[in-house]
Design a protein around this motif. Structure first.
Motif, short mmCIF file in Angstrom:
data_model
loop_
_atom_site.label_atom_id
_atom_site.label_comp_id
_atom_site.label_asym_id
_atom_site.label_seq_id
_atom_site.Cartn_x
_atom_site.Cartn_y
_atom_site.Cartn_z
N GLY A 105 0.82 -1.21 0.00
CA GLY A 105 0.00 0.00 0.00
C GLY A 105 0.85 1.26 0.00
N GLU A 106 2.19 1.08 0.12
CA GLU A 106 3.08 2.25 0.08
C GLU A 106 3.80 2.31 -1.27
OE1 GLU A 106 3.93 2.69 4.84
OE2 GLU A 106 5.48 1.77 3.60
N TYR A 107 4.28 3.51 -1.58
CA TYR A 107 5.04 3.69 -2.82
C TYR A 107 6.53 3.62 -2.52
CZ TYR A 107 0.79 5.46 -5.03
OH TYR A 107 -0.48 5.59 -5.54
N THR A 108 7.29 3.09 -3.48
CA THR A 108 8.74 3.13 -3.36
C THR A 108 9.34 3.28 -4.77
OG1 THR A 108 10.68 2.02 -2.43
CG2 THR A 108 9.05 0.61 -3.48
N TRP A 109 10.63 3.60 -4.82
CA TRP A 109 11.30 3.73 -6.13
C TRP A 109 12.15 2.49 -6.37
CZ3 TRP A 109 10.24 7.60 -9.53
CH2 TRP A 109 9.49 8.68 -9.03
N VAL A 110 12.00 1.93 -7.55
CA VAL A 110 12.70 0.68 -7.86
C VAL A 110 13.45 0.83 -9.18
CG1 VAL A 110 12.40 -1.79 -8.33
CG2 VAL A 110 10.93 -0.67 -6.66
N LYS A 111 14.74 0.44 -9.13
CA LYS A 111 15.55 0.45 -10.36
C LYS A 111 15.53 -0.94 -10.98
CE LYS A 111 20.01 1.76 -12.15
NZ LYS A 111 21.29 2.35 -11.88
N VAL A 112 15.20 -1.01 -12.25
CA VAL A 112 15.07 -2.31 -12.92
C VAL A 112 16.45 -2.88 -13.24
CG1 VAL A 112 14.14 -3.50 -14.95
CG2 VAL A 112 12.84 -1.65 -13.89
N THR A 113 16.65 -4.16 -12.83
CA THR A 113 17.94 -4.80 -13.07
C THR A 113 17.83 -5.96 -14.07
OG1 THR A 113 17.49 -6.19 -11.15
CG2 THR A 113 18.89 -4.25 -10.79
N ASP A 114 16.59 -6.47 -14.27
CA ASP A 114 16.43 -7.61 -15.17
C ASP A 114 14.98 -7.64 -15.68
OD1 ASP A 114 17.15 -9.75 -16.65
OD2 ASP A 114 17.45 -11.14 -14.97
N ALA A 115 14.76 -8.34 -16.79
CA ALA A 115 13.41 -8.36 -17.34
C ALA A 115 13.15 -9.63 -18.13
CB ALA A 115 13.22 -7.16 -18.26
N THR A 116 11.90 -10.12 -18.07
CA THR A 116 11.46 -11.20 -18.95
C THR A 116 10.27 -10.66 -19.75
OG1 THR A 116 9.82 -12.03 -17.41
CG2 THR A 116 12.05 -12.93 -17.18
N SER A 117 9.62 -11.53 -20.52
CA SER A 117 8.47 -11.04 -21.29
C SER A 117 7.29 -10.72 -20.36
CB SER A 117 8.05 -12.05 -22.34
OG SER A 117 7.68 -13.25 -21.71
N GLY A 118 7.28 -11.31 -19.15
CA GLY A 118 6.12 -11.15 -18.27
C GLY A 118 6.29 -10.17 -17.12
N SER A 119 7.53 -9.93 -16.68
CA SER A 119 7.70 -9.06 -15.52
C SER A 119 9.12 -8.49 -15.47
CB SER A 119 7.41 -9.83 -14.23
OG SER A 119 8.36 -10.84 -14.05
N LEU A 120 9.30 -7.57 -14.51
CA LEU A 120 10.61 -6.95 -14.31
C LEU A 120 11.14 -7.34 -12.93
CD1 LEU A 120 9.61 -3.29 -15.44
CD2 LEU A 120 10.54 -5.12 -16.88
N ARG A 121 12.47 -7.29 -12.78
CA ARG A 121 13.09 -7.44 -11.46
C ARG A 121 13.84 -6.16 -11.16
NH1 ARG A 121 13.03 -11.35 -8.51
NH2 ARG A 121 14.69 -10.51 -7.21
#
Ligand code: 5AD
Ligand code: SF4
Length: 476
Positions: A454-470
């Motif tokens: 329920g809270e917001y945070t900032w996330v830097k993307v390090t990896d990705a597939t066709s369905g989601s990001l890490r």
């Protein structure tokens, strides 16, 4: 690929998330003397309708249960959009009927599009159905249930030109308490030739803008941080205040909901390529909390097929709209619905759909093969002449293309930082959170002390597939 067993629109994922929460609000209702169990199929609108039904039943003394066996009333909110969706419901009815053999007082009801399409046939064919209620007749449920108590069957499938249930406060049964859905209009006037919705959900009508803003405000005050405004064609939302004659269009409604609170994210679905205006796009770009994501179903990339589908736009018009989106909202993600093997579609025309996926760079799509629906304009006028094996092969090609494009656009996010609304633990581990960025992409990332759902945070993307990001949490 899209799974008819679950839901139908671009909001499928949010609903899945909401379902996992399984938080029962209105705990006092769980001690009500009679209990109802409800299952929903099809589009997000159906899930939203089930919450209206739950509210009407609660007023009538019924409490919700997630345990089918302990229910006095089992309801299934149904979808008719493809044959497979109806087959799924029929299978479920068989399961409920088996239960009723052991518990003869149990009532079984069919709600929604199948109720509207099949009407009394449902009572005759599926012998153990007691109640059949169409999408505009839910207020009549208490009356119909009383009839069943008196040993009769209950049926009401009247469609309305006015009903929007605007005064009913939905009972959010399976919500995670973070993302909620608000129905802003009902019905559809478009008459796409393949589609059964105009027949099952009736004429288009828009809900009172003030009641929509009030519902969004109430959700925010109860801790929700995201609302999705729902309609078959949200861009044609129009409401006139009967007292002041003030007109409200979709862009204006969007702005009003966005103004509820900067921490309340606003999404919407579904947009129609013929109706989406630059005014809507500018409203999106000028409010940080209106999510940069548009579900803009193309259905086919070929103009002749689009004409047969009665979509009222052609390939060029659609491409112009996509260009306008990327120009006005450069970081916007676009998703689509695609039908493969529509009547008379040639290989060349099919390849134009594939090239559209590549050109528009959809973040994802819901992809189907054409399923003829009785009574629709296509069923009446066109021959369903593409053999099933060809439909399936084309669908597979479309799915494979979309997978590649999704992977490509997601990989392009590596290194970018996004604001993410935390929705809960990731599927894989309770050491990780999951949440979505504005573009509606799911991101999984390691938890950090002090942060919660329920809270917001900032996330830097390090990896990705066709369905989601890490990714990983970063300071902003
Ligand atoms: N066959 C296959 N897909 C259909 N849809 C609607 N009607 C049909 C049909 N008869 C798809 C469209 C629509 C989505 C909700 O379902 O792509 O946008
Ligand atoms: Fe069906 Fe077309 Fe209306 Fe969507 S816009 S519900 S596809 S008729």
């Amino acid at each position: 690929m899209y799974d008819d067993n679950v839901t139908l629109t671009g909001i499928k994922k949010e609903i899945d998330v909401a379902r996992q929460g399984e938080v029962l609000y209105h705990q006092n209702l769980t001690s009500a003397s009679r209990k109802f169990y409800i299952e929903s199929y099809g589009c997000a609108m159906n899930f939203s309708d089930s919450e209206i039904v739950a509210s009407i039943l609660a007023e009538d003394g019924f409490g919700p249960t997630r345990i089918m066996e302990e229910a006095d009333l089992i309801l299934v909110n149904t979808c008719s959009i493809r044959e497979k969706a109806e087959d799924t419901v029929r299978n479920r009815l068989r399961v409920f009927n088996a239960l009723k053999l052991k518990k003869p007082d149990m009532m079984i009801g069919v709600l929604g599009c199948m109720a509207e399409r099949l009407k009394a046939k449902l009572l005759e064919q599926e012998k153990l159905v007691d109640i059949v209620v169409g999408p505009d007749a839910y207020r009549d449920l208490p009356n119909l249930l009383a009839k069943v108590d008196d040993g009769e069957k209950g049926i009401n499938v009247l469609l309305s030109r006015e009903e929007t249930y605007s005064d009913i406060s939905p009972l959010r049964l399976d919500s995670n308490g973070i993302v909620g859905f608000i129905s802003i209009m009902r019905g559809c006037d478009n008459m796409c030739s393949f589609c059964v919705v105009p027949f099952t959900r009736g004429r288009e009508r828009s809900r009172d803008a003030y009641s929509i803003v009030a519902e969004a405000t109430d959700l925010f005050q109860r801790g929700f941080r995201e609302v999705t405004l729902l309609g078959q064609n949200v861009d044609s939302y129009k409401w006139t205040n009967p007292d002041t004659q003030e007109h409200v269009n979709f862009a204006q409604l969007l702005e009003r909901v966005a103004q509820v609170h900067p921490d309340l994210r606003v999404r919407f679905s579904t947009s129609h390529p013929k109706d989406i205006t630059n005014e809507v796009l500018h409203t999106m770009s000028s409010h940080e909390n209106i999510c940069k994501y548009i579900h803009l179903p193309v259905q086919s990339g070929n103009s002749r097929i689009l004409d047969l589908m009665n979509r009222t736009y052609d390939r060029e018009w659609y491409m112009e709209r996509v260009e306008a989106i990327y120009k006005i909202i450069p970081d916007c993600a676009i998703s689509s619905d695609i039908i493969c093997g529509f009547c008379t579609e040639t290989e060349e025309e099919h390849r134009e759909t594939i090239s559209m996926i590549q050109w528009a760079k959809y973040s994802m799509s819901y992809m189907f093969f054409y399923s003829e629906r009785p009574g629709t304009p296509a069923a009446k006028k066109l021959k369903d002449d593409i053999p099933e094996d060809i439909k399936k092969r084309r669908l597979q090609e479309v799915v494979d293309t979309q997978m590649k494009i999704s992977q490509q656009v997601n990989k392009a996010d590596i290194g970018k930082t996004f604001k993410v609304l935390i929705e809960g633990n990731s599927k894989r581990s309770d050491q990780e959170f999951k949440g979505r960025n504005s573009q509606n992409k799911m991101i999984n990332f390691p938890k950090q002390e002090g942060l919660k759902a329920g809270e917001y945070t900032w996330v830097k993307v390090t990896d990705a597939t066709s369905g989601s990001l890490r990714g990983e949490i970063v300071e902003k």
